[in-house]
Design a protein around this motif. Structure first.
Motif, short mmCIF file in Angstrom:
data_model
loop_
_atom_site.label_atom_id
_atom_site.label_comp_id
_atom_site.label_asym_id
_atom_site.label_seq_id
_atom_site.Cartn_x
_atom_site.Cartn_y
_atom_site.Cartn_z
N GLU A 56 0.53 -1.70 -0.20
CA GLU A 56 0.28 0.12 0.21
C GLU A 56 0.81 1.00 -0.14
O GLU A 56 1.98 1.32 0.74
N HIS A 57 0.54 2.61 -0.92
CA HIS A 57 1.53 3.32 -1.01
C HIS A 57 0.24 4.91 -0.36
O HIS A 57 -0.79 4.51 -0.55
N THR A 58 0.69 5.82 0.25
CA THR A 58 0.91 6.61 0.71
C THR A 58 0.06 8.32 -0.41
O THR A 58 0.40 7.36 -1.29
N ILE A 59 -1.08 8.42 -0.31
CA ILE A 59 -1.20 9.30 -0.88
C ILE A 59 -0.45 10.28 -1.24
O ILE A 59 0.53 11.14 -0.48
N ARG A 60 -0.77 11.03 -2.89
CA ARG A 60 0.44 11.78 -2.89
C ARG A 60 0.37 13.07 -2.72
O ARG A 60 -0.67 13.73 -2.39
N ARG A 61 1.54 13.94 -2.28
CA ARG A 61 1.52 15.24 -1.67
C ARG A 61 0.52 15.29 -0.64
O ARG A 61 -0.44 16.30 -0.33
N ARG A 62 0.70 14.47 0.56
CA ARG A 62 -0.56 14.56 1.66
C ARG A 62 0.73 14.08 2.83
O ARG A 62 1.39 12.91 3.21
N PRO A 63 1.43 15.69 3.29
CA PRO A 63 2.53 15.27 4.32
C PRO A 63 1.59 14.64 5.68
O PRO A 63 2.57 13.91 6.15
N ASP A 64 1.10 14.55 5.89
CA ASP A 64 0.40 13.38 7.29
C ASP A 64 0.36 12.27 6.85
O ASP A 64 1.29 11.51 7.19
N GLY A 65 0.17 12.09 6.15
CA GLY A 65 0.09 10.77 5.29
C GLY A 65 1.88 10.42 5.23
O GLY A 65 2.09 8.97 5.70
N LYS A 66 2.73 11.03 4.94
CA LYS A 66 3.89 10.49 4.76
C LYS A 66 4.88 10.87 6.09
O LYS A 66 6.24 9.88 6.29
N ALA A 71 8.92 9.58 10.00
CA ALA A 71 9.43 9.50 11.63
C ALA A 71 10.11 8.69 11.92
O ALA A 71 11.12 9.09 12.89
N VAL A 72 10.15 7.68 11.71
CA VAL A 72 11.41 6.84 12.20
C VAL A 72 13.02 7.23 12.16
O VAL A 72 13.60 7.15 12.46
N MET A 73 12.74 7.27 10.62
CA MET A 73 14.18 8.29 9.98
C MET A 73 14.64 9.46 11.12
O MET A 73 15.93 9.78 11.53
N LYS A 74 13.43 10.38 11.32
CA LYS A 74 13.47 11.83 12.40
C LYS A 74 13.90 11.15 13.32
O LYS A 74 14.97 11.73 13.95
N VAL A 75 13.35 10.09 13.86
CA VAL A 75 13.68 9.72 15.44
C VAL A 75 15.48 9.64 15.57
O VAL A 75 16.08 9.94 16.63
N ILE A 76 15.77 8.54 14.84
CA ILE A 76 16.73 7.74 14.79
C ILE A 76 18.03 9.26 14.59
O ILE A 76 18.53 8.84 14.73
N ASN A 77 17.81 10.41 13.50
CA ASN A 77 18.60 11.71 13.59
C ASN A 77 18.02 11.78 14.57
O ASN A 77 20.01 12.24 14.82
N TYR A 78 17.25 12.28 15.16
CA TYR A 78 17.67 13.49 16.42
C TYR A 78 17.91 12.55 17.70
O TYR A 78 17.91 13.42 18.22
#
Length: 285
Positions: A56-66, A71-78
């Motif tokens: 399943e793919h997230t909807i295009r141009r919808r930041p809330d779905g992306k 968020a996992v990559m953001k957690v590891i980064n920060y």
């Protein structure tokens, strides 16, 4: 890596888990929610379908779905990378020391830290961890490891077939279907019989007879370490794709010990030898 025993994965990173429940993930998933850019391609989509995974793919141009994915990559980064000595955001400020001077971890040590961070992250309490009514009734704490153990005990997980997964990840190339079998870079491979009595099956003799009239191309999976066999992906209608191994055709004894790189060099040497022989005969004439 998703389907391997995590004790073996961590051991390769020089991190030894004392308790297998610290990261007890060695299963295949039913559904994969992803950013469309990484998964929706002719290379990655067949891997998911071959493993029986619904994509399943997230909807295009919808930041809330992306954000669900990124968020996992953001957690590891920060939470990890930015707190290490020598970390940088990529933008060097004026009069600031080079981040490489402050760095105190090499790649292997950073890889070990990343595995240890994942083990720690799986033990924490998540305030927004979704729980099913069954989990609440059984008193499951909102901890990733506890949720996973509950799913395992209640047969909600699917066992992973490592060999099938490795087969699906083979490199793919194009071969010709000829009256002699599959022809690939000067090698001949047998055409298999796959459920020949089915409308969607493959009958080897029928394919060879058609190839006498007109040849066609077909994708084959190759293991780069050996030329002894190739893999044919057959997808009957309404069924999961089947990977079938196709060995070398008779009359090519001794070639099964070659890797694909060795076979390429062998053909190159043969060509150079043949060209030198032709030039020698022309000079003698």
């Amino acid at each position: 890596i998703c389907m391997e025993d995590k004790r073996e994965v961590c051991a390769r990173a020089n991190l030894h888990l004392g308790n297998g429940d610290d990261w007890d993930v060695a299963h295949s998933f039913w559904l994969l929610l992803s950013d469309k850019g990484e998964i929706d391609s002719w290379k990655s989509t067949p891997i998911g379908t071959g493993l029986g995974i619904t994509l399943e793919h997230t909807i295009r141009r919808r930041p809330d779905g992306k954000g669900t994915i990124e968020a996992v990559m953001k957690v590891i980064n920060y939470m990890l990378f930015r707190r290490l000595p020598g970390a940088t955001s990529g933008i060097r400020k004026r009069c600031e020391d080079d981040a490489r001077v402050k760095a105190s971890y090499d790649f292997d040590q950073l890889n070990e830290l990343l595995h240890a961070f994942v083990v720690y992250w799986n033990k924490r309490i998540r305030r927004r961890q979704p729980l099913t009514p069954g989990m609440v009734e059984d008193g499951v704490l909102p901890i990733p490891n506890h949720v996973w153990k509950w799913a395992k005990d209640n047969s909600c997980l699917r066992a992973a077939n490592i060999e099938n997964a490795r087969t699906q990840l083979l490199s793919w190339t194009t071969a010709s279907v000829t009256e002699y079998g599959f022809m690939l870079k000067g090698l001949r491979y047998l055409v298999p019989d796959i459920d020949p009595h089915s409308p969607d099956g493959i009958e080897a003799n029928e394919w060879l007879a058609k190839a006498r009239q007109k040849r066609w191309e077909i994708p084959l999976g190759v293991d780069l370490s050996t030329v002894s066999s190739v893999w044919l992906r057959h997808a009957p209608r309404g069924k999961a794709p089947v990977m079938t191994q196709c060995p070398l055709a008779p009359g090519q004894e001794g070639l099964d010990n070659f890797s694909w790189e060795e076979w390429r060099l062998h053909r190159k040497v043969e060509k150079l030898t043949l060209d030198a022989s032709k030039k020698g005969k022309l000079r003698a004439a």
